[in-house]
Design a protein around this motif. Sequence first.
Motif, PDB file in Angstrom:
ATOM      1  N   LEU A  24     -10.134 -53.945  19.070  1.00  0.00           N
ATOM      2  CA  LEU A  24     -10.934 -53.357  17.999  1.00  0.00           C
ATOM      3  C   LEU A  24     -11.278 -51.932  18.391  1.00  0.00           C
ATOM      4  N   PHE A  25     -11.279 -51.031  17.409  1.00  0.00           N
ATOM      5  CA  PHE A  25     -11.727 -49.663  17.654  1.00  0.00           C
ATOM      6  C   PHE A  25     -12.923 -49.415  16.744  1.00  0.00           C
ATOM      7  N   PHE A  26     -14.062 -49.026  17.351  1.00  0.00           N
ATOM      8  CA  PHE A  26     -15.296 -48.822  16.602  1.00  0.00           C
ATOM      9  C   PHE A  26     -15.475 -47.349  16.247  1.00  0.00           C
ATOM     10  N   GLU A  27     -15.773 -47.090  14.981  1.00  0.00           N
ATOM     11  CA  GLU A  27     -16.122 -45.750  14.535  1.00  0.00           C
ATOM     12  C   GLU A  27     -17.615 -45.679  14.196  1.00  0.00           C
ATOM     13  N   PHE A  28     -18.335 -46.706  14.573  1.00  0.00           N
ATOM     14  CA  PHE A  28     -19.784 -46.781  14.388  1.00  0.00           C
ATOM     15  C   PHE A  28     -20.422 -46.387  15.722  1.00  0.00           C
ATOM     16  N   ASP A  29     -21.333 -45.414  15.699  1.00  0.00           N
ATOM     17  CA  ASP A  29     -21.891 -44.856  16.935  1.00  0.00           C
ATOM     18  C   ASP A  29     -22.507 -45.898  17.860  1.00  0.00           C
ATOM     19  N   GLU A  53     -14.695 -65.749  18.363  1.00  0.00           N
ATOM     20  CA  GLU A  53     -14.757 -66.715  19.465  1.00  0.00           C
ATOM     21  C   GLU A  53     -15.235 -66.032  20.732  1.00  0.00           C
ATOM     22  N   GLU A  54     -14.626 -64.888  21.022  1.00  0.00           N
ATOM     23  CA  GLU A  54     -14.982 -64.143  22.233  1.00  0.00           C
ATOM     24  C   GLU A  54     -14.770 -62.665  21.966  1.00  0.00           C
ATOM     25  N   ILE A  55     -15.658 -61.849  22.532  1.00  0.00           N
ATOM     26  CA  ILE A  55     -15.517 -60.395  22.387  1.00  0.00           C
ATOM     27  C   ILE A  55     -15.949 -59.731  23.688  1.00  0.00           C
ATOM     28  N   LYS A  56     -15.153 -58.770  24.132  1.00  0.00           N
ATOM     29  CA  LYS A  56     -15.457 -58.015  25.350  1.00  0.00           C
ATOM     30  C   LYS A  56     -15.546 -56.537  24.972  1.00  0.00           C
ATOM     31  N   ALA A  63     -13.005 -52.803  21.991  1.00  0.00           N
ATOM     32  CA  ALA A  63     -13.331 -54.158  22.439  1.00  0.00           C
ATOM     33  C   ALA A  63     -12.081 -55.013  22.287  1.00  0.00           C
ATOM     34  N   TYR A  64     -12.007 -56.070  23.069  1.00  0.00           N
ATOM     35  CA  TYR A  64     -10.973 -57.084  22.881  1.00  0.00           C
ATOM     36  C   TYR A  64     -11.655 -58.305  22.303  1.00  0.00           C
TER      37      TYR A  64
END
Length: 173
Positions: A24-29, A53-56, A63-64
Amino acid sequence: MNIDQSFYIGYVSKTRGLKGEVQLFFEFDDYQELDLDVIFFEVNKKLVPYFTEEIKLHKNSTAYATFEDIDHIDKAQALVRKKMYLPNDKMPERDPEDFRYSDLVGYMVIDENEGELGEIVHVQEMPQQFMATVDMDGKELLFPLSDDLILGIDAEEKVIGVELPEGLVDLYR
């Protein structure tokens, strides 16, 4: 849920491995403060919920993640380049005193010498500084958001006063 009842947080950039994990690529600060147990993906102009299920989380706005029922690379591939949203009620509260350059989007730019230039439509972070993009009569004007150039910011009127280097505005005309 509709898009107008939600806020944009980023997109899926790629798959990872064979078991359905995605990056995932976040564009939220403030992505570290988000509640990511359910993420809504835009599919055919509709928001579809996916249960995490899981997020790193990582420090570089990525994030993965793995999601329920996404257990193979082929299923995960369908999510690549999909925009991610969360419901408006999950938006983290921010201290009103916490002003950021990205808050300048929508502000009118008034130059000391040239007068009203247009509205800031985008702010992006470059390696050395932040850059503002102004819609100047249909043309894009870019200038650095530097303390040397900013004369003042009026948050109530949504106006930023600047003194841009001589000739910069002429380059974009």
